[in-house]
Design an enzyme around this catalytic site. Structure first.
Site, short mmCIF file in Angstrom:
data_model
loop_
_atom_site.label_atom_id
_atom_site.label_comp_id
_atom_site.label_asym_id
_atom_site.label_seq_id
_atom_site.Cartn_x
_atom_site.Cartn_y
_atom_site.Cartn_z
N ASP A 134 -6.63 2.20 -7.46
CA ASP A 134 -5.26 2.53 -7.06
C ASP A 134 -4.26 1.61 -7.78
O ASP A 134 -4.61 0.50 -8.13
CB ASP A 134 -5.10 2.44 -5.54
CG ASP A 134 -5.42 1.07 -4.96
OD1 ASP A 134 -6.47 0.51 -5.30
OD2 ASP A 134 -4.63 0.57 -4.16
N HIS A 179 -3.82 -2.61 -7.90
CA HIS A 179 -5.16 -3.08 -7.55
C HIS A 179 -6.15 -2.83 -8.69
O HIS A 179 -7.05 -3.63 -8.94
CB HIS A 179 -5.65 -2.41 -6.27
CG HIS A 179 -4.99 -2.94 -5.05
ND1 HIS A 179 -4.53 -2.12 -4.06
CD2 HIS A 179 -4.72 -4.20 -4.65
CE1 HIS A 179 -4.01 -2.86 -3.09
NE2 HIS A 179 -4.10 -4.13 -3.43
N GLU A 213 0.86 -1.18 0.00
CA GLU A 213 0.00 0.00 0.00
C GLU A 213 0.90 1.23 0.00
O GLU A 213 1.93 1.27 0.67
CB GLU A 213 -0.91 0.01 1.23
CG GLU A 213 -1.90 -1.12 1.27
CD GLU A 213 -2.99 -1.04 0.22
OE1 GLU A 213 -3.26 0.08 -0.30
OE2 GLU A 213 -3.58 -2.08 -0.09
#
Length: 190
Positions: free
Chosen positions: A110, A100, A62
């Site tokens: 994203d 993603h 992330e």
């Protein structure tokens, strides 16, 4: 999330049932949240190259970024080193490095249009999705699925996902350039 701290709190809170192996802050700070040999809950439902359950077969990273702002140099440098290490440890080919938005068109957007995929591609850390065997008679959907995108995605979501990765500045209806992005050596007409 509004900040790396907010993302970290969310990723570590069992109530949200979401996690990732790594979080990279805007300033390049790196947190490892889940051991690489353990399953994280970062991807959710989706598929890549015809394989579902992406959570069980991937390392989730992330990035602290809203996707609308540039990704700062310290963050990109840490990401590049992290991706290189993960690829080496797990023997992941460059086309196995995806966002993603690639594996869940319509549900995830994203890392977003400002993410510098070309930089990762130039460094040999990723490879743009390409149709396996471009056929001039193939539909855009056939090309996208051949490149790895989920067959279950709707047409608009598929176009948006391909553009996020290969033509983030493009807008409007499907264009022959969208097909060329997936199969650059072929010529197409619509």
């Amino acid at each position: 999330m509004a900040s790396a701290r907010a993302a970290l709190d969310r990723l570590c809170d069992p109530a949200y049932e979401v996690s990732a192996h790594y979080l990279v802050g805007l300033d390049g700070r790196l947190w490892q949240l889940v051991d690489e040999d353990r399953r994280a809950w970062h991807a959710g439902q989706g598929s890549w190259q015809g394989r579902a359950d992406v959570n069980s077969r991937s390392i989730g990273i992330e990035l602290d970024n809203n996707g609308r702002q540039p990704f700062p140099e310290p963050q990109m440098q840490v990401l590049e080193a992290l991706v290189a290490g993960i690829r080496a440890r797990w023997d992941i080919p460059p086309d196995g490095v995806i966002g993603h938005s690639d594996m869940a068109p319509g549900r995830k957007s994203d890392p977003g249009p400002r993410f510098d995929w070309a930089r990762l591609d130039r460094a040999g850390l990723s490879r743009p999705p390409r149709a396996v065997s471009p056929d001039p008679a193939a539909s855009f959907r056939d090309l996208a699925v051949s490149a790895g995108y989920p067959a279950t995605a709707g047409d608009d979501d598929l176009l948006r996902a391909v553009r996020l990765r290969l033509r983030p500045w493009a807008t409007g209806p499907l264009d022959p350039a969208d097909a060329r992005a997936l199969a650059p050596a072929a010529s197409f007409s619509f």
